[in-house]
Design a protein around this motif. Structure first.
Motif, PDB file in Angstrom:
ATOM      1  N   ALA A  84       0.837  -1.198   0.000  1.00 14.65           N
ATOM      2  CA  ALA A  84       0.000   0.000   0.000  1.00 14.65           C
ATOM      3  C   ALA A  84       0.871   1.247   0.000  1.00 14.65           C
ATOM      4  O   ALA A  84       1.960   1.264   0.582  1.00 14.65           O
ATOM      5  N   SER A  85       0.377   2.296  -0.650  1.00 14.37           N
ATOM      6  CA  SER A  85       1.020   3.612  -0.637  1.00 14.37           C
ATOM      7  C   SER A  85       0.107   4.563   0.118  1.00 14.37           C
ATOM      8  O   SER A  85      -1.071   4.718  -0.229  1.00 14.37           O
ATOM      9  N   LEU A  86       0.634   5.197   1.161  1.00 13.24           N
ATOM     10  CA  LEU A  86      -0.143   6.065   2.032  1.00 13.24           C
ATOM     11  C   LEU A  86       0.402   7.478   1.999  1.00 13.24           C
ATOM     12  O   LEU A  86       1.613   7.692   1.872  1.00 13.24           O
ATOM     13  N   GLY A  87      -0.491   8.441   2.129  1.00 17.76           N
ATOM     14  CA  GLY A  87      -0.115   9.841   2.284  1.00 17.76           C
ATOM     15  C   GLY A  87      -0.412  10.299   3.689  1.00 17.76           C
ATOM     16  O   GLY A  87      -1.534  10.143   4.184  1.00 17.76           O
ATOM     17  N   GLN A  88       0.573  10.875   4.365  1.00 15.52           N
ATOM     18  CA  GLN A  88       0.419  11.183   5.787  1.00 15.52           C
ATOM     19  C   GLN A  88       0.867  12.606   6.099  1.00 15.52           C
ATOM     20  O   GLN A  88       1.894  13.072   5.615  1.00 15.52           O
ATOM     21  N   PHE A  89       0.070  13.285   6.938  1.00  9.93           N
ATOM     22  CA  PHE A  89       0.409  14.592   7.488  1.00  9.93           C
ATOM     23  C   PHE A  89       0.681  14.430   8.988  1.00  9.93           C
ATOM     24  O   PHE A  89      -0.088  13.767   9.692  1.00  9.93           O
ATOM     25  N   SER A  90       1.737  15.050   9.474  1.00 15.63           N
ATOM     26  CA  SER A  90       2.050  14.924  10.896  1.00 15.63           C
ATOM     27  C   SER A  90       2.843  16.130  11.370  1.00 15.63           C
ATOM     28  O   SER A  90       3.430  16.870  10.565  1.00 15.63           O
ATOM     29  N   ILE A  91       2.844  16.316  12.682  1.00 13.70           N
ATOM     30  CA  ILE A  91       3.667  17.335  13.355  1.00 13.70           C
ATOM     31  C   ILE A  91       4.425  16.636  14.470  1.00 13.70           C
ATOM     32  O   ILE A  91       3.826  15.971  15.318  1.00 13.70           O
ATOM     33  N   ILE A  92       5.740  16.757  14.457  1.00 11.70           N
ATOM     34  CA  ILE A  92       6.606  16.177  15.483  1.00 11.70           C
ATOM     35  C   ILE A  92       7.249  17.314  16.262  1.00 11.70           C
ATOM     36  O   ILE A  92       7.805  18.239  15.663  1.00 11.70           O
ATOM     37  N   LYS A  93       7.191  17.232  17.589  1.00  9.47           N
ATOM     38  CA  LYS A  93       7.743  18.324  18.393  1.00  9.47           C
ATOM     39  C   LYS A  93       8.290  17.784  19.707  1.00  9.47           C
ATOM     40  O   LYS A  93       7.907  16.712  20.176  1.00  9.47           O
ATOM     41  N   LEU A  94       9.207  18.559  20.284  1.00 13.08           N
ATOM     42  CA  LEU A  94       9.772  18.281  21.602  1.00 13.08           C
ATOM     43  C   LEU A  94       9.237  19.304  22.587  1.00 13.08           C
ATOM     44  O   LEU A  94       9.211  20.507  22.298  1.00 13.08           O
ATOM     45  N   GLU A  95       8.825  18.831  23.766  1.00 13.44           N
ATOM     46  CA  GLU A  95       8.270  19.705  24.793  1.00 13.44           C
ATOM     47  C   GLU A  95       9.010  19.493  26.104  1.00 13.44           C
ATOM     48  O   GLU A  95       9.441  18.390  26.405  1.00 13.44           O
ATOM     49  N   ARG A  96       9.133  20.558  26.884  1.00 13.14           N
ATOM     50  CA  ARG A  96       9.754  20.476  28.199  1.00 13.14           C
ATOM     51  C   ARG A  96       9.164  21.562  29.086  1.00 13.14           C
ATOM     52  O   ARG A  96       8.643  22.571  28.615  1.00 13.14           O
ATOM     53  N   ASP A  97       9.244  21.347  30.412  1.00 13.86           N
ATOM     54  CA  ASP A  97       8.811  22.340  31.389  1.00 13.86           C
ATOM     55  C   ASP A  97       9.968  23.283  31.685  1.00 13.86           C
ATOM     56  O   ASP A  97      11.044  22.836  32.109  1.00 13.86           O
ATOM     57  N   ILE A  98       9.749  24.582  31.461  1.00 15.62           N
ATOM     58  CA  ILE A  98      10.785  25.580  31.728  1.00 15.62           C
ATOM     59  C   ILE A  98      10.152  26.795  32.406  1.00 15.62           C
ATOM     60  O   ILE A  98       8.928  26.968  32.382  1.00 15.62           O
ATOM     61  N   GLN A  99      10.984  27.632  33.001  1.00 16.10           N
ATOM     62  CA  GLN A  99      10.543  28.882  33.601  1.00 16.10           C
ATOM     63  C   GLN A  99      10.665  29.965  32.544  1.00 16.10           C
ATOM     64  O   GLN A  99      11.749  30.485  32.292  1.00 16.10           O
TER      65      GLN A  99
ATOM     66  N   PHE B 248      -1.875  17.827  -2.354  1.00 14.37           N
ATOM     67  CA  PHE B 248      -2.683  18.103  -1.169  1.00 14.37           C
ATOM     68  C   PHE B 248      -2.072  19.249  -0.374  1.00 14.37           C
ATOM     69  O   PHE B 248      -0.856  19.372  -0.275  1.00 14.37           O
ATOM     70  N   LYS B 249      -2.932  20.073   0.229  1.00 18.69           N
ATOM     71  CA  LYS B 249      -2.472  21.119   1.132  1.00 18.69           C
ATOM     72  C   LYS B 249      -2.425  20.572   2.553  1.00 18.69           C
ATOM     73  O   LYS B 249      -3.204  19.709   2.925  1.00 18.69           O
ATOM     74  N   PHE B 250      -1.513  21.112   3.347  1.00 21.53           N
ATOM     75  CA  PHE B 250      -1.388  20.642   4.728  1.00 21.53           C
ATOM     76  C   PHE B 250      -2.636  21.061   5.496  1.00 21.53           C
ATOM     77  O   PHE B 250      -3.004  22.243   5.533  1.00 21.53           O
ATOM     78  N   PRO B 251      -3.357  20.105   6.155  1.00 22.16           N
ATOM     79  CA  PRO B 251      -4.620  20.426   6.837  1.00 22.16           C
ATOM     80  C   PRO B 251      -4.396  21.091   8.193  1.00 22.16           C
ATOM     81  O   PRO B 251      -4.507  20.464   9.243  1.00 22.16           O
ATOM     82  N   VAL B 252      -4.123  22.377   8.159  1.00 22.75           N
ATOM     83  CA  VAL B 252      -3.814  23.106   9.397  1.00 22.75           C
ATOM     84  C   VAL B 252      -4.978  23.061  10.374  1.00 22.75           C
ATOM     85  O   VAL B 252      -4.800  22.891  11.581  1.00 22.75           O
ATOM     86  N   ASP B 253      -6.212  23.201   9.861  1.00 25.69           N
ATOM     87  CA  ASP B 253      -7.382  23.249  10.742  1.00 25.69           C
ATOM     88  C   ASP B 253      -7.599  21.951  11.507  1.00 25.69           C
ATOM     89  O   ASP B 253      -8.269  21.946  12.542  1.00 25.69           O
ATOM     90  N   GLU B 254      -7.056  20.822  11.026  1.00 22.06           N
ATOM     91  CA  GLU B 254      -7.221  19.555  11.727  1.00 22.06           C
ATOM     92  C   GLU B 254      -6.408  19.494  13.013  1.00 22.06           C
ATOM     93  O   GLU B 254      -6.709  18.721  13.916  1.00 22.06           O
ATOM     94  N   PHE B 255      -5.347  20.302  13.104  1.00 20.62           N
ATOM     95  CA  PHE B 255      -4.454  20.242  14.253  1.00 20.62           C
ATOM     96  C   PHE B 255      -4.761  21.317  15.299  1.00 20.62           C
ATOM     97  O   PHE B 255      -4.360  21.196  16.451  1.00 20.62           O
ATOM     98  N   PHE B 256      -5.429  22.401  14.933  1.00 23.22           N
ATOM     99  CA  PHE B 256      -5.653  23.501  15.850  1.00 23.22           C
ATOM    100  C   PHE B 256      -7.149  23.779  15.956  1.00 23.22           C
ATOM    101  O   PHE B 256      -7.854  23.841  14.942  1.00 23.22           O
ATOM    102  N   PRO B 257      -7.677  23.934  17.173  1.00 23.51           N
ATOM    103  CA  PRO B 257      -9.101  24.224  17.345  1.00 23.51           C
ATOM    104  C   PRO B 257      -9.415  25.646  16.906  1.00 23.51           C
ATOM    105  O   PRO B 257      -8.522  26.489  16.813  1.00 23.51           O
TER     106      PRO B 257
END
Length: 264
Positions: free
Chosen positions: A176-191, A223-232
């Motif tokens: 199968a050939s799939l098309g995928q949109f994703s966001i990868i990020k690193l998060e940490r607690d800081i002051q 395809f355009k990146f579906p921004v509205d799917e990731f942000f309310p």
């Protein structure tokens, strides 16, 4: 490469699909197959420090997909088949450094009244993914090589299928050939004290490869990146929609104070 987040528009071409036992029997007698849908079941994420490169980390993600297709057997109606596909991805992101110990009084349901304890405030990887688009499926005659690439499938993945998954088989193979949109990020607690801004989209592209010509990936590149799917929606969007609906419901009337009159 100083970003702690990246967006990805990726074409996953010719992923091996391991069908269920019932689907394998249908696939062996099928004359053709047609793509139907793909569902992301789970993503396993691992973060490792890059030696001799302070502040940078590798983020390894293993995706598990449930691919569904229609198999045509003879002149009858198509029969549904499904199987498991996986994809491994690695990206490098900047996550800075940290060596403090963090204590938290966060309540843990059905657990002892213990505070959360972490040795360091190393970054935590987060992956946001939209269900992939199933671009194409194809069938190839199996080889008698005895190569079982997929093994040790997690139990929570196996429970997503109604039958056992065929890992090693000499019958026909499904890809199968799939098309995928994703966001990868690193998060940490800081002051950190900073002003609040509007939603911003990461600009770094972590796909790292171009699609070939004359394949299903060419369509996915349109395809355009579906921004509205990731942000309310923002508060302003709700107010704008509400005001628009109220204006349409007035039927040409306007309200002044507590009195309603027809508009000119």
């Amino acid at each position: 490469m100083q970003d702690a987040t990246c967006n990805d528009k990726e074409c996953l071409q010719d992923l091996r699909v391991y069908p269920t036992r019932c689907s394998q029997a249908i696939l062996d007698s099928a004359t053709s197959v047609k793509a139907r849908s793909a569902e992301l079941l789970w993503a396993y994420i691992d973060v490792e420090v890059i030696p001799f490169n302070k502040g940078f980390y590798t983020v390894d993600v293993k995706y598990f997909y449930k691919v569904t297709a229609d198999a045509f057997v003879g002149m009858g109606r198509p029969r549904e088949i499904c199987g498991l596909a996986t994809y491994d991805k690695r990206t490098v992101l900047f996550g800075s450094e940290g060596s403090v110990r963090i204590f938290s009084s966060q309540y843990l349901p059905q657990d002892c009244d213990l505070q959360n304890f972490e040795k360091t405030n190393l970054p935590i990887a987060t992956v946001e993914v939209v269900d992939p688009v199933c671009l194409n499926v194809k069938v190839l005659e199996g080889c008698n090589c005895g190569d079982c690439v997929l093994s040790d499938i997690p139990d929570n993945i196996c429970r997503c299928f109604d039958d056992d998954i065929v890992i090693c088989d000499e019958g026909k193979q499904l890809f199968a050939s799939l098309g995928q949109f994703s966001i990868i990020k690193l998060e940490r607690d800081i002051q950190l004290l900073m002003p609040a801004y509007d939603i911003c989209m990461p600009e770094k592209d972590c796909s790292g490869s171009n699609c070939n010509v004359d394949d299903p990936c060419d369509l996915f590149q349109q395809f355009k990146f579906p921004v509205d799917e990731f942000f309310p929606p923002k508060y302003a969007d709700y107010m704008r929609e509400t005001n628009s609906n109220n204006s349409n419901n007035n039927n040409g009337c306007r309200t002044v104070g507590n009195r309603r009159g027809y508009s000119n």
